[in-house]
Write a protein that holds these residues in place. Structure first.
Motif, short mmCIF file in Angstrom:
data_model
loop_
_atom_site.label_atom_id
_atom_site.label_comp_id
_atom_site.label_asym_id
_atom_site.label_seq_id
_atom_site.Cartn_x
_atom_site.Cartn_y
_atom_site.Cartn_z
N MET A 210 -1.43 17.54 -5.11
CA MET A 210 -0.89 18.11 -6.34
C MET A 210 -1.40 19.52 -6.59
O MET A 210 -0.70 20.35 -7.17
CB MET A 210 -1.25 17.22 -7.54
CG MET A 210 -0.60 15.83 -7.50
SD MET A 210 -1.06 14.80 -8.91
CE MET A 210 -0.19 15.66 -10.24
N LEU A 211 -2.61 19.79 -6.14
CA LEU A 211 -3.26 21.05 -6.50
C LEU A 211 -3.31 22.06 -5.36
O LEU A 211 -3.64 23.22 -5.59
CB LEU A 211 -4.70 20.77 -6.97
CG LEU A 211 -4.78 19.88 -8.22
CD1 LEU A 211 -6.19 19.37 -8.43
CD2 LEU A 211 -4.30 20.64 -9.44
N ALA A 212 -3.00 21.62 -4.14
CA ALA A 212 -3.07 22.54 -2.99
C ALA A 212 -1.79 22.47 -2.18
O ALA A 212 -0.89 23.31 -2.32
CB ALA A 212 -4.29 22.21 -2.14
N GLU A 213 -1.67 21.47 -1.29
CA GLU A 213 -0.46 21.29 -0.50
C GLU A 213 -0.42 19.86 0.01
O GLU A 213 -1.42 19.13 -0.04
CB GLU A 213 -0.42 22.27 0.67
CG GLU A 213 -1.50 22.07 1.71
CD GLU A 213 -1.53 23.19 2.75
OE1 GLU A 213 -1.02 24.29 2.47
OE2 GLU A 213 -2.08 22.95 3.86
N VAL B 183 0.84 -1.20 0.00
CA VAL B 183 0.00 0.00 0.00
C VAL B 183 0.88 1.25 0.00
O VAL B 183 1.63 1.49 0.94
CB VAL B 183 -0.96 0.02 1.21
CG1 VAL B 183 -1.77 1.31 1.21
CG2 VAL B 183 -1.88 -1.19 1.17
N LYS B 184 0.73 2.02 -1.05
CA LYS B 184 1.58 3.19 -1.26
C LYS B 184 0.79 4.47 -1.02
O LYS B 184 -0.40 4.55 -1.31
CB LYS B 184 2.12 3.17 -2.69
CG LYS B 184 2.90 4.39 -3.11
CD LYS B 184 3.23 4.36 -4.59
CE LYS B 184 3.88 5.67 -5.04
NZ LYS B 184 4.11 5.71 -6.49
N LYS B 185 1.48 5.47 -0.49
CA LYS B 185 0.92 6.81 -0.37
C LYS B 185 1.01 7.49 -1.74
O LYS B 185 2.09 7.52 -2.36
CB LYS B 185 1.71 7.62 0.66
CG LYS B 185 1.54 9.13 0.58
CD LYS B 185 0.19 9.60 1.06
CE LYS B 185 0.13 11.13 1.09
NZ LYS B 185 -1.19 11.63 1.52
N HIS B 186 -0.10 8.00 -2.23
CA HIS B 186 -0.12 8.70 -3.52
C HIS B 186 -0.26 10.20 -3.29
O HIS B 186 -1.15 10.64 -2.55
CB HIS B 186 -1.27 8.19 -4.39
CG HIS B 186 -1.11 6.77 -4.85
ND1 HIS B 186 -0.39 6.43 -5.96
CD2 HIS B 186 -1.54 5.61 -4.31
CE1 HIS B 186 -0.40 5.11 -6.12
NE2 HIS B 186 -1.09 4.60 -5.12
N MET B 187 0.61 10.97 -3.89
CA MET B 187 0.51 12.42 -3.85
C MET B 187 -0.33 12.88 -5.04
O MET B 187 0.20 13.16 -6.13
CB MET B 187 1.89 13.06 -3.88
CG MET B 187 2.71 12.84 -2.61
SD MET B 187 2.06 13.80 -1.22
CE MET B 187 3.40 13.64 -0.04
N VAL B 188 -1.64 12.92 -4.85
CA VAL B 188 -2.56 13.26 -5.94
C VAL B 188 -3.62 14.20 -5.41
O VAL B 188 -3.69 14.50 -4.22
CB VAL B 188 -3.23 11.98 -6.52
CG1 VAL B 188 -2.22 11.09 -7.19
CG2 VAL B 188 -3.96 11.22 -5.41
N GLY B 189 -4.47 14.67 -6.31
CA GLY B 189 -5.60 15.50 -5.92
C GLY B 189 -5.17 16.72 -5.13
O GLY B 189 -4.49 17.61 -5.64
N TYR B 190 -5.57 16.76 -3.87
CA TYR B 190 -5.26 17.91 -3.02
C TYR B 190 -3.77 18.15 -2.93
O TYR B 190 -3.30 19.30 -2.98
CB TYR B 190 -5.85 17.69 -1.62
CG TYR B 190 -5.73 18.89 -0.71
CD1 TYR B 190 -6.70 19.88 -0.72
CD2 TYR B 190 -4.64 19.03 0.15
CE1 TYR B 190 -6.60 21.00 0.10
CE2 TYR B 190 -4.53 20.14 0.98
CZ TYR B 190 -5.50 21.12 0.94
OH TYR B 190 -5.38 22.21 1.75
#
Length: 346
Positions: free
Chosen positions: A317-320, A308-315
């Motif tokens: 990528m677009l916020a913080e 299970v990996k942490k994905h840096m997506v959505g918020y």
């Protein structure tokens, strides 16, 4: 400082970035994607591996029968020693800014053994890696302002070869991360009259809640502002500003810290723990680098298990950046792992 078991934000003083921390989300069900398990039954020598001793690389050159570390110019380097000729950039265009980038890219094989990652190497073998990092850093820093020593470990981090290796990229320009850290460390020194990371090290030693490993010359912490679940920072406790300044005692101490930290990682989920790590040294073109302190960042992506990996997506990528596992809890998990690598028994 107490644990913050409520939603809040923390700021990274090195970059100025913020991270949103949401500890209550740890109990939510997980239905996301999973990663394939790592393969641990690799051979000591792989005939098709371009990094193993004696094997051919894509440029038809053959690796020597090396016994410790081996360094060569990256056959597909992102930087070239000379910039493209005959290209014109408009320096005053506010919308299409560009400039030349030249430099060198090197590959550092940590060991001739295809199946041994950094935590599985002996202290003597890790000493050889640290010495190799230093000698190459010194050579490249004499020619370039910015030298990045780093390692991508694991296929999930985009590493195309399981053979233990890292890279060194050097260039004239200051990379975005180094420029941010230089600006913020200098600003802190001007405002408070002291070194940012020296003050930070002392605070973390006093509080202990985020400390993972400490020895005579190095401190490993899950930084207060960590964005990745098991992110750590390895910081020199002495007034060391770049990799070239390390003496033999500090390098030996570093080898023990590197081995201990990477064993901690592998023992969290009993797997070859992937990460991207890199050293941040003071740029070599500074007239005064007293605001700098040598340190390395470890950014591992695993979240709940090997798969299970942490994905840096959505918020993110677009916020913080946003994290659920608090830095204090992550440090507690790392500290609780066995000091002996899981492959060697308890």
């Amino acid at each position: 400082m107490n644990d913050f078991e409520f939603t809040h934000r923390r700021q990274n003083p090195l970059t100025g970035d913020w991270v949103l921390v949401s500890p209550h989300r740890n109990n939510r069900p997980w239905l996301g994607a999973t990663e394939e398990s790592s393969v641990d039954d690799l051979a000591e020598h792989e005939a098709t591996c371009p990094l193993c001793p004696g094997n051919a690389r894509v440029n038809n050159e053959y690796n020597p029968d090396y016994q410790n570390t081996f360094v060569f110019v990256n056959d597909f380097g992102a930087l070239l020693t000379e910039s493209a000729k005959g290209q014109d950039f408009e320096p005053n265009d506010p919308l299409f800014k560009a400039n030349f980038a030249n430099g060198e890219c090197r590959v550092v094989c940590f060991s001739p053994k295809h199946n041994k990652s950094l935590p599985e190497l002996s202290i003597t073998e890790i000493n050889a890696v640290v010495d190799t990092w230093q000698s190459n850093y010194v050579a490249l820093a004499s020619k370039y302002s910015c030298v990045h020593v780093f390692e991508n470990k694991g296929a999930v981090m985009g590493c195309s070869q399981p053979h233990p290796h890292g890279q060194i990229w050097a260039h004239d320009h200051l990379s975005t991360e180094i420029l941010l850290e230089n600006t913020n460390q200098l600003s802190y020194q001007k405002q408070y009259g002291s070194n940012l990371l020296n003050d930070y090290v002392n605070r973390e030693i006093d509080e202990q809640s985020r400390v993972v490993i400490e020895n005579a010359h190095w401190l490993v912490v899950v930084p207060f502002w960590a964005a990745w679940p098991f992110e750590t920072m390895l910081v020199a406790k002495d007034d060391i500003r770049h990799f070239g300044q390390l003496n033999q005692e500090q390098k030996s101490s570093l080898s023990f810290a590197l081995q201990a930290l990477t064993i901690c990682y592998d023992n969290i989920f009993n797997c070859s723990f992937p990460y991207s790590m890199g050293w941040h040294s003071a740029p070599s073109n500074l007239d005064d680098d007293s605001h700098w302190r040598l340190h390395a960042h470890f950014y591992p992506p695993l979240l709940r298990s090997e798969s299970v990996k942490k994905h840096m997506v959505g918020y993110e990528m677009l916020a913080e950046s946003q994290r659920d596992l608090s830095a204090e809890t992550a440090a507690k998990i790392l500290r609780s792992t066995a000091p002996t690598h899981y492959k060697h028994g308890k």
